[in-house]
Design an enzyme around this catalytic site. Structure first.
Site, PDB file in Angstrom:
ATOM      1  CD  GLU A   1       8.500  21.890  12.482  1.00  0.00           C
ATOM      2  OE1 GLU A   1       7.265  21.778  12.572  1.00  0.00           O
ATOM      3  OE2 GLU A   1       9.271  20.935  12.270  1.00  0.00           O
TER       4      GLU A   1
ATOM      5  CD  GLU B   1      -1.674  -4.876  22.229  1.00  0.00           C
ATOM      6  OE1 GLU B   1      -1.562  -5.439  21.133  1.00  0.00           O
ATOM      7  OE2 GLU B   1      -1.460  -3.653  22.406  1.00  0.00           O
TER       8      GLU B   1
ATOM      9  CB  ILE C   1       1.690   5.965  23.207  1.00  0.00           C
ATOM     10  CG1 ILE C   1       2.842   6.599  22.438  1.00  0.00           C
ATOM     11  CG2 ILE C   1       0.585   7.000  23.427  1.00  0.00           C
ATOM     12  CD1 ILE C   1       2.481   7.030  21.029  1.00  0.00           C
TER      13      ILE C   1
ATOM     14  N   GLY D   1      -4.637   0.058  22.557  1.00  0.00           N
ATOM     15  CA  GLY D   1      -3.218  -0.103  22.244  1.00  0.00           C
ATOM     16  C   GLY D   1      -2.383  -0.051  23.505  1.00  0.00           C
TER      17      GLY D   1
ATOM     18  CG  HIS E   1      27.523  -1.546  47.603  1.00  0.00           C
ATOM     19  ND1 HIS E   1      26.404  -2.286  47.297  1.00  0.00           N
ATOM     20  CD2 HIS E   1      27.540  -1.406  48.959  1.00  0.00           C
ATOM     21  CE1 HIS E   1      25.780  -2.590  48.431  1.00  0.00           C
ATOM     22  NE2 HIS E   1      26.445  -2.066  49.457  1.00  0.00           N
TER      23      HIS E   1
END
Length: 466
Positions: free
Chosen positions: A35, A205, A186, A182, A445
């Site tokens: 990593e 968008e 996100i 966008g 319930h």
């Protein structure tokens, strides 16, 4: 130069990589993980986890500002501290990253910190941050390098005026106004967070709806909710230019042939991701890629037999839980034990703005396009006692199933905590249960999950509470 040999080396320590490493170690394979930044990857450090912490703060901020009187709370001089919210989110991140480190040690996994490059299908070179080099070998390699934000052509992310989620998640002061390009998960999550703290937010968008890949009824419900919150949005809008000005940023969009200029203090670009496939040595090994993602078979194997790939770098479904599932499949395949084949179309999808959105499978429109005789069961949270008690009654549950056989084709939900309601439905689909069988399953319930039962009753034509 250090040298070590392993059964499996995983490149990338995100939710796909570290899970693959754990499963491989559980199966008795000598395992290492490489990593270059932080264990946990984007999900734990800059994505799933910190955003959920900030979203919790945003929910409370909205409640205290706009609904306190409804719940019987009266106070003066409320002050919202976004810096404290960010600090809390980083504490959550730190705790989980340390937890992943603990899991590596617990399972005997060797962690190499550095940037990996494949020298051959069995050899990995690692360049460490301090300039040193390591060379390790492995019988099998799992590439889990994830993805990064996709850029707009000609637009430079400066981290000040123009951001991606990487910068947005850690900035501890907010702009007065922001444009988000966008309206996928996100985009809408940041829109909700920032609006709850008073930011004037505009979403852009290019497709006809917010969350354009969701069922159209869900998107329409979210649009109504966002309008009530004061979030502006431009749909079917194409971004022509993004320009930094003396006062902020100007975004020029085209809608129905008409050009409009929008101005704000900051712009967040949230238009998807691209795979982290560069500088890995894939070309030298002849590992096949398409559109910048690594091509894999149903067991995550590339065209080079002992090299596997999982997670966002495969371009399958860019979700953390999908990466984890792929990691388990890859490790089990390498170990030679029984495993499963993933059905990506039926993977759960979750968006954590308010109201939450959760879904899997085909939308109603997709099911009809594929020729199914579709029957829908739908139930509103307005008729659910627990939702009314929470004061969160917006939204609904929608089950899409084949009318002839009762095969569940998909489910689409918007409302309170619907992301927690997905497993019952995805399990039902996987085990070929029908809506009628869900309806006959007695639900406690009062619970939000009763809405699933009621939607299933509605599918049978015998809705009880509507």
């Amino acid at each position: 130069m250090a040298n070590a040999s392993y059964d499996v080396v995983v490149i990338g320590g995100g939710p796909g990589g570290y899970v693959a490493a754990i499963r491989a170690a559980q199966l008795g394979l000598k395992t290492a993980l490489v990593e270059k930044e932080n264990l946990g990857g984007v999900c734990l450090n800059w994505g799933c986890i910190p955003t959920k912490a900030l979203l919790r703060n945003a929910e409370l901020a909205h409640l205290l500002q706009h609904r306190a009187k409804e719940f019987g709370f009266v106070f003066d001089n409320l002050r919202l501290d976004y810096t404290a919210a960010v600090k809390r989110s980083r504490r959550v991140v730190d705790r989980l990253v340390k937890g992943v480190g603990f899991l590596m040690r617990k399972n005997g996994i060797t962690v190499h910190t550095g940037t990996a490059r494949l020298r051959s299908p069995n050899e990995i070179d690692i360049q460490t941050a301090d300039g040193n080099a390591e060379h390790i070998t492995a019988r099998s390699v799992i590439i889990a390098t994830g993805a990064r934000p996709r850029a707009l052509p000609g637009v430079t992310v400066d981290g000040q005026r123009i951001l991606t989620y990487r910068q947005a998640i850690v900035q501890d002061t907010l702009p007065k106004s922001a444009i988000i390009i966008g309206a996928g998960p996100i985009g809408v999550e940041f829109a909700y967070i920032w609006r709850a703290y008073g930011v004037e937010v505009t979403l852009i968008e290019m497709l006809p709806h917010l969350l354009p890949l969701e069922d159209e009824e869900v998107s329409a419900e979210l649009e109504r909710a966002f309008k009530r919150l004061g979030i502006r949005f431009h749909l079917n809008a194409k971004v022509e230019r993004v320009e930094v000005t003396d006062d902020g940023v100007r975004v020029t969009v085209t809608q129905e042939g008409k050009e409009t200029g929008l101005e704000a203090d900051q712009v967040l670009i949230a238009i998807g991701v691209q795979g982290n496939t560069d500088r890995l040595g894939l070309e030298d090994l002849g590992i096949r890629t398409e559109r910048g993602f690594i091509v894999v078979d149903e067991h995550m194997r590339t065209n080079v037999s002992n090299v596997y790939a999982i997670g966002d770098v495969t371009g399958k479904t860019p979700l953390a839980h999908v990466a984890s599932a792929q990691g388990i499949v890859a490790a089990e395949r390498i170990a030679g034990v029984d495993t499963i084949t993933l059905n990506y179309e039926m993977m759960p999808r979750a968006v954590y703005c308010q109201p939450q959105v959760a879904s899997f499978g085909l939308t109603e429109a997709q099911a009809r396009e594929r020729g199914y005789e579709v029957k829908v069961g739908k139930f509103p949270f307005q008729a659910n006692g627990k939702a009314l008690g929470l004061g969160e009654s917006q939204g609904f549950v929608k089950i899409v199933a084949d009318a002839k056989y009762g095969e569940i084709l998909g489910a689409h939900m918007i409302g309170p905590e619907v992301t927690e309601l997905l497993p019952e439905l995805t399990l039902a689909q996987a085990w070929e249960l029908t809506p009628e069988e869900i309806a006959r399953n007695v639900h406690a319930h009062p619970t939000l999950s009763e809405a699933l039962m009621e939607a299933a009753h509605a599918w049978t034509g015998h809705a009880i509470h509507m």
